[in-house]
Design a protein around this motif. Sequence first.
Motif, PDB file in Angstrom:
ATOM      1  N   LEU A  27       0.811  -1.218   0.000  1.00 23.02           N
ATOM      2  CA  LEU A  27       0.000   0.000   0.000  1.00 23.02           C
ATOM      3  C   LEU A  27       0.843   1.266   0.000  1.00 23.02           C
ATOM      4  N   ASP A  28       1.967   1.212  -0.717  1.00 27.31           N
ATOM      5  CA  ASP A  28       2.868   2.367  -0.752  1.00 27.31           C
ATOM      6  C   ASP A  28       3.516   2.436  -2.134  1.00 27.31           C
ATOM      7  N   GLU A  29       3.296   3.527  -2.864  1.00 31.41           N
ATOM      8  CA  GLU A  29       3.867   3.660  -4.200  1.00 31.41           C
ATOM      9  C   GLU A  29       4.897   4.783  -4.258  1.00 31.41           C
ATOM     10  N   SER A  30       5.437   5.164  -3.088  1.00 30.08           N
ATOM     11  CA  SER A  30       6.360   6.294  -3.038  1.00 30.08           C
ATOM     12  C   SER A  30       7.644   6.046  -3.828  1.00 30.08           C
ATOM     13  N   GLY A  31       8.006   4.778  -4.054  1.00 26.17           N
ATOM     14  CA  GLY A  31       9.234   4.505  -4.805  1.00 26.17           C
ATOM     15  C   GLY A  31       9.008   4.316  -6.284  1.00 26.17           C
ATOM     16  N   PHE A  32       7.870   4.761  -6.792  1.00 18.74           N
ATOM     17  CA  PHE A  32       7.523   4.541  -8.197  1.00 18.74           C
ATOM     18  C   PHE A  32       7.246   5.865  -8.902  1.00 18.74           C
ATOM     19  N   GLU A  33       7.183   5.777 -10.217  1.00 26.00           N
ATOM     20  CA  GLU A  33       6.704   6.875 -11.047  1.00 26.00           C
ATOM     21  C   GLU A  33       5.738   6.281 -12.056  1.00 26.00           C
ATOM     22  N   VAL A  34       5.091   7.136 -12.835  1.00 28.25           N
ATOM     23  CA  VAL A  34       4.060   6.650 -13.741  1.00 28.25           C
ATOM     24  C   VAL A  34       4.474   6.848 -15.193  1.00 28.25           C
ATOM     25  N   GLU A  35       4.077   5.904 -16.030  1.00 29.79           N
ATOM     26  CA  GLU A  35       4.355   5.955 -17.464  1.00 29.79           C
ATOM     27  C   GLU A  35       3.021   5.931 -18.211  1.00 29.79           C
ATOM     28  N   VAL A  36       2.834   6.851 -19.142  1.00 28.41           N
ATOM     29  CA  VAL A  36       1.573   6.980 -19.876  1.00 28.41           C
ATOM     30  C   VAL A  36       1.858   6.871 -21.369  1.00 28.41           C
ATOM     31  N   ARG A  37       1.168   5.947 -22.030  1.00 22.57           N
ATOM     32  CA  ARG A  37       1.332   5.751 -23.477  1.00 22.57           C
ATOM     33  C   ARG A  37       0.006   5.985 -24.185  1.00 22.57           C
ATOM     34  N   ALA A  38       0.043   6.797 -25.247  1.00 17.44           N
ATOM     35  CA  ALA A  38      -1.168   7.164 -25.972  1.00 17.44           C
ATOM     36  C   ALA A  38      -1.448   6.184 -27.108  1.00 17.44           C
ATOM     37  N   HIS A  39      -2.725   5.849 -27.273  1.00 19.67           N
ATOM     38  CA  HIS A  39      -3.178   4.996 -28.374  1.00 19.67           C
ATOM     39  C   HIS A  39      -4.396   5.664 -29.018  1.00 19.67           C
ATOM     40  N   PRO A  40      -4.182   6.483 -30.058  1.00 17.43           N
ATOM     41  CA  PRO A  40      -5.319   7.141 -30.717  1.00 17.43           C
ATOM     42  C   PRO A  40      -6.339   6.130 -31.225  1.00 17.43           C
ATOM     43  N   VAL A  41      -7.611   6.476 -31.112  1.00 14.00           N
ATOM     44  CA  VAL A  41      -8.706   5.597 -31.493  1.00 14.00           C
ATOM     45  C   VAL A  41      -9.392   6.163 -32.730  1.00 14.00           C
ATOM     46  N   SER A  42      -9.701   5.293 -33.695  1.00 10.69           N
ATOM     47  CA  SER A  42     -10.405   5.733 -34.893  1.00 10.69           C
ATOM     48  C   SER A  42     -11.784   6.271 -34.522  1.00 10.69           C
ATOM     49  N   THR A  43     -12.162   7.377 -35.143  1.00  9.57           N
ATOM     50  CA  THR A  43     -13.464   7.982 -34.865  1.00  9.57           C
ATOM     51  C   THR A  43     -14.472   7.697 -35.971  1.00  9.57           C
ATOM     52  N   ALA A  44     -14.135   6.772 -36.864  1.00 12.54           N
ATOM     53  CA  ALA A  44     -15.075   6.389 -37.918  1.00 12.54           C
ATOM     54  C   ALA A  44     -16.310   5.757 -37.271  1.00 12.54           C
ATOM     55  N   GLY A  45     -17.470   6.311 -37.538  1.00  7.37           N
ATOM     56  CA  GLY A  45     -18.704   5.790 -36.964  1.00  7.37           C
ATOM     57  C   GLY A  45     -18.938   6.201 -35.525  1.00  7.37           C
ATOM     58  N   TRP A  46     -18.059   7.032 -34.997  1.00  5.46           N
ATOM     59  CA  TRP A  46     -18.219   7.440 -33.597  1.00  5.46           C
ATOM     60  C   TRP A  46     -19.415   8.367 -33.450  1.00  5.46           C
ATOM     61  N   ARG A  47     -20.087   8.279 -32.321  1.00  2.63           N
ATOM     62  CA  ARG A  47     -21.216   9.170 -32.022  1.00  2.63           C
ATOM     63  C   ARG A  47     -20.997   9.809 -30.653  1.00  2.63           C
ATOM     64  N   PRO A  48     -21.445  11.022 -30.474  1.00  2.37           N
ATOM     65  CA  PRO A  48     -21.273  11.685 -29.171  1.00  2.37           C
ATOM     66  C   PRO A  48     -22.240  11.110 -28.143  1.00  2.37           C
ATOM     67  N   PRO A  49     -21.924  11.213 -26.856  1.00  2.00           N
ATOM     68  CA  PRO A  49     -22.852  10.749 -25.814  1.00  2.00           C
ATOM     69  C   PRO A  49     -24.098  11.614 -25.776  1.00  2.00           C
ATOM     70  N   ARG A  50     -25.225  10.989 -25.470  1.00  2.00           N
ATOM     71  CA  ARG A  50     -26.488  11.709 -25.452  1.00  2.00           C
ATOM     72  C   ARG A  50     -27.212  11.630 -24.115  1.00  2.00           C
ATOM     73  N   GLY A  51     -26.674  10.883 -23.171  1.00  2.00           N
ATOM     74  CA  GLY A  51     -27.329  10.761 -21.872  1.00  2.00           C
ATOM     75  C   GLY A  51     -26.391  10.154 -20.852  1.00  2.00           C
ATOM     76  N   VAL A  52     -26.891  10.013 -19.629  1.00  2.00           N
ATOM     77  CA  VAL A  52     -26.079   9.444 -18.557  1.00  2.00           C
ATOM     78  C   VAL A  52     -25.690   8.007 -18.873  1.00  2.00           C
ATOM     79  N   SER A  53     -26.604   7.260 -19.480  1.00  4.63           N
ATOM     80  CA  SER A  53     -26.292   5.861 -19.806  1.00  4.63           C
ATOM     81  C   SER A  53     -25.111   5.782 -20.765  1.00  4.63           C
ATOM     82  N   ASP A  54     -24.976   6.721 -21.678  1.00  3.65           N
ATOM     83  CA  ASP A  54     -23.822   6.747 -22.585  1.00  3.65           C
ATOM     84  C   ASP A  54     -22.538   7.072 -21.833  1.00  3.65           C
ATOM     85  N   LEU A  55     -22.646   7.926 -20.809  1.00  3.98           N
ATOM     86  CA  LEU A  55     -21.455   8.319 -20.059  1.00  3.98           C
ATOM     87  C   LEU A  55     -20.916   7.187 -19.193  1.00  3.98           C
ATOM     88  N   VAL A  56     -21.812   6.293 -18.715  1.00  4.70           N
ATOM     89  CA  VAL A  56     -21.379   5.272 -17.760  1.00  4.70           C
ATOM     90  C   VAL A  56     -21.297   3.877 -18.362  1.00  4.70           C
TER      91      VAL A  56
END
Length: 510
Positions: free
Chosen positions: A243-272
């Motif tokens: 339960l201690d992460e003081s000796g660590f650091e974080v690494e973040v790697r990006a993976h772009p996602v295709s937006t073909a066919g993507w739709r915006p959220p329209r309600g709470v159910s879409d958000l969750v």
Amino acid sequence: MNEPGIEICGGAGGIAVALDALDVAAPALRAVAADLADSAADLALVLADPALVAAALVAPGRTARTGADLLAVAGPSGLLGTSLHLRVLAGTVAAAAELYRAGESGARQAVEGVDRTAGLVLGIAVPTVVLPVSAAAVLGAAAVRTRPSPVWLGAYVGSVIGVVRELPSRAGPRVDRVLGEHPWLLEHSVAGAEGLVVGLGLGFPPLGLYLADRADRAGLRYPPRTQAEAVAVVTAAGGGHVLDESGFEVEVRAHPVSTAGWRPPRGVSDLVAADGPVSGGDHVRVTGIPLTDGRYAWVVDVPGTQTFSPRPGTNPWDQTSNQLLEAHERTLTMTAVTAALSDARARTGRGATGVADPVLLGGHSQGGITAAALAADPVFRAQHPGLSHVVTTGAPIGGVPVPEGVSVLSLEHVQDLVPALEGTRNPDRAGWVTVRRDLRGASDAAPTATGAHSGRLYESTGALVDERTATDPSLLRWREGAGDFLDALPAAGARPVVVDYEVRRVRPGG
């Protein structure tokens, strides 16, 4: 407004807003009363006007009738009486609001005292009664199961090991069902965490001395006086090994996602939804929706717990992060989410610090705690001043100091054990709406505490919220405020930005 199976607390229709309205009404009533009293005084002065006195000599009857009419308007049955009534009403309104707040505070303190005392008693009982009785029960069960053998000691030890191994499979499901049927048990047990920690130390003094020493080294108060302090003491007791992460650091790697066919959220159910348009699954997903005014609306989905190992490993969505978040400490996952949002914004040219694009943070379980913790972080808010909304499901965030300017929507299941881990209910205030769903009788619900934590169940609860929005003032006000994220029509020719971020906990230089 409450619907069968759903209780909606806080927000525009909450008690806090009603009390705020009373706070505004009381001085307004006093002001009107003062104006009426002034008007009554002005009318009374007319009776002493020299012209009216002179008129009485010429037309005494008519002048008397005029004077009587003026007294009727200005006197006890008129303006003056109404003024007095309004003053009394103003005092009553102010007193009612004050008494309600005092009663609520007293009741809360009484419950907290009972929870703390119960935790203390339980803590003392664990090492002095519970563990000895449990050990005796295990040893007795092993003795009954031991078969005659020339090497009786080995057979007996084998039986003890067998009984211990069976305990989780036998006791676990029963405990799960009991907590699902009586969720208040866990809520009050966790609420007395500070008493429990102190009780454990009293029941087993060597443990108490160890906890006091570890707390002192970490600069913590012992004995703890709040649940967050108790969690921090337990975290410090890990001594850097768990339960201690003081000796660590974080690494973040990006993976772009295709937006073909993507739709915006329209309600709470879409958000969750676990497979919704803004969900990144096991990754942090940052979604940028281009708006017609040149801004982007950013939705950040933070994943929940993926491993329950107490030893910090490469996957930071673990019990270590859970424990640190409950102790209100900063985690590497918070650092990762901050970096992910900054990177995604930079891809659109909107990455400059202080750009007030609207931002919504959301997540399930640990993801929700992380989202709320970031909203409470002044450094994060300074980097992203457009942060306006937090949406959580199954997350214990009642004690997280999210500022008034951030709108919070919390979805919780009554039978879900995780929201109870904070030991306190969410605040009732204008900008914080809590939707609690009772799963009893629900066709899609499991009758257990862990089953009630299912992300799929929260998706269906989100759909119920969408259905209720038009008829509930708190949900309606929240939905109106979230228009940038749920009603946006992407600008012509502009494409949304969707990036999933893989997050790893690593050793420096590793």
